[in-house]
Each structure stands twice: as C-alpha cells, then as structure tokens.
Design a protein around this motif. Structure first.
Motif: not given
Length: 324
Positions: A7, A9, A68
């Motif tokens: 990811d 981020r 996640e």
C-alpha cells in the motif's frame, strides 16, 4: 510483501514518522521493503531530559496486509515501570489495534504509549539498595543505564564501594598495586560505569519510607522460615551439594599468597647419608623396594614468589647462546 502490492500509504506514513521522530525511530528494511519499526519512547518533559525517569522500546512488525491487518507490537527494555503499568499499556495497545483495523496506526500507537509514560513518570518498584519505594518528596537519581536509586542510598553505596576497593588494594603486593586498575564507580544493578559526585549525594535526606518504617522484629513467620532453610541446608550438605562445609578432602581450588609460602625446613641434625662402594649395591636393592612405597608421594608444585621466573635471564647468569 512486494513493492507492487504494498500500500502506497505505508510509505507515506513511514516517511512522516522518520521526519517527526528521528533519530529515536529506526526502520529495518529488506530489499527496500520496510519490515520492522523500532522506537525508543520516553515521557513528555520538554527540554529537561534529566526528568525522564521511565522509558521503553516499542517494536512494530509490519505484516504484508498492513494496514488491512494489524501489525505485531512488542514492548522491550522497560525501565522504571512495574508489571501493572506494562500490562495496562499492553491492553491499551491491543484495544487500539482492534478498533483501527484498516487504518494507519503506528503514529497513534507511539503517541498513546508516550502519554502513558508521561502519566507514570515516577520510578516504580524499590530502590535495590535500601529496598524502599519511591514517593513524592524523595530525592532520587537516574543513572545513564536507566536504573533508579535514592541519592542518600547511592551516596552510601559509592562510599562503601570505594572503601572496600582501597582495603583490598592494601592487601596486594606492591607490584600488583602498580598494575591495578583505578577505582571506578559502577551501577549497583548492571555494573555499568557511572559518574556521580559523592559529596552532592551525601547531602540528600534519607527515603521517606525509611523514616516511617517499623523496627525489625523476629516474628514467628521468620523463625519458621529459618527452620526450613536450616533443614534445607543440612539436606544439601548431606548430599554433597555445598562445598566448604564439613569437607574432609582438600578444597578444589587453593589460592596462595607468595608471602604465605614458607621455605622447606632443613633437617635439625644436618647429617647426610653418603653412599660407599661397599653399600651401594645393597642400597640399590633397597631403593628398588622402597620406590614402590614412595611412588604415590609426589612433590607439591612450587608456589613461591619466583614461580614462572626465567632464571637464565637473571643478572650474572649466562643467557642461552651466550659466551662461556
């Protein structure tokens, strides 16, 4: 975890963390991929670093599915914190992770732990010298290795340590005194090198708990414990588990001082046995029979002051290869 599936981020979060918390924060990477985040966390005390009495190391392992999936968080090397506070921080971390699955959480974890340390910025447990706790109003100090002692107790400990060092130094021969290392202050817990002014420590008052402590009394509980310890000691001695108590054999290790080694005394009569041609043959037979009786008698090793001394190097003696 691969660069293609990571990811984006996460990279942005790590860059922000390095900009905010460096150099206390380190990120371990493998093939350019972040794996572990380590952060040394201390309380908020502004610019006064000497008032940071507690700390711990927070280790965060990033899983392939982060954010996640929650990362694995471990607390290491706590200083000044008891089990109650550590358990509370652990519960708060677990609750924070469960409530923020799918969100970037590392910064919030660091700030939450820092806030807990700020609220608990008073050493927990006991001073290992006096075995009294720390209360508001006590004057205590923090070593460079993050161990805590009352100033009064640490001053007495350092004074006693130096006195013991000087007493042991006086027992050494002069040649060993020259080679002996100078006295060095050490931490009573981990033996790390410390530097304190003993004169300043001596002026501190004693711990508050010691002023209110009840005088020692030999209670029935202590007497019962002493009896159990005596029975255990007797059992260990009977099974050979204690060295130096009731042993009839020589101790396994003897350390002798050259000054204590006495020279062998010569015979008082001063007479010497001289072999003659007439008696040499009979003496030879007698020596053969006596050798079996004296085979077990061995000469003790030399432990005198010249042990290991190269006598060829003494002044007045011919060295190896020297002129005759």
């Amino acid at each position: 975890m691969s660069v293609a599936t990571l990811d984006e981020r996460v990279y942005e979060e790590l860059q922000a963390l390095e900009a905010i918390f460096a150099p206390d924060l380190t990120i371990n990477r493998e093939d350019g991929i972040p794996k572990t985040i380590k952060m040394n966390i201390v309380p908020y005390t502004g610019d006064n670093i000497d008032e940071q009495y507690v700390r711990l190391t927070l280790e965060i392992k990033l899983c392939p599915d982060y954010p996640e999936k929650s990362p694995q968080v471990t607390m290491k090397n706590p200083r000044g914190l008891d089990d109650r506070i550590i358990s509370r921080i652990h519960r708060d971390i677990k609750g924070k992770l469960n409530a923020n699955i799918g969100h970037l959480i590392v910064y919030e974890l660091i700030e939450m732990v820092r806030e807990c340390l700020t609220q608990s910025n008073l050493p927990q447990g006991q001073c290992v010298i006096c075995l009294h706790g720390f209360k508001n109003g006590d004057i205590f100090t923090k070593t460079q290795c993050f161990h805590y002692f009352h100033n009064y107790c640490l001053g007495k400990h350092l004074i006693s340590g130096k006195k013991y060092y000087e007493e042991e130094l006086d027992k050494l021969p002069s040649w060993q005194r020259v080679e002996a290392k100078p006295y060095q202050q050490t931490c009573p817990v981990c033996r790390s090198t410390v530097q304190f002014k003993v004169d300043d420590l001596k002026t501190a008052p004693p711990p508050l708990e010691s002023l209110d402590a009840q005088p020692f009394q030999l209670t029935d509980e202590i007497k019962e414990m002493q009896e159990r310890m005596q029975a255990l000691m007797a059992h260990q001695i009977s099974r050979g588990g204690v060295i130096g108590v009731g042993d009839l054999e020589p101790p396994p290790l003897i350390i002798t001082d050259p000054a204590e080694v006495e020279e062998p005394k010569s015979s008082s009569s001063g007479a010497q046995n001289v072999a003659t041609p007439e008696t040499s043959s009979g003496a030879r037979d007698g020596a053969n029979s006596a050798s079996a009786a004296t085979a077990s008698v061995t000469r003790p090793p030399y432990c005198g002051p010249y042990r290991g001394f190269n006598r060829r190097g003494k002044p007045g003696r011919r060295g190896r290869g020297g002129a005759r």
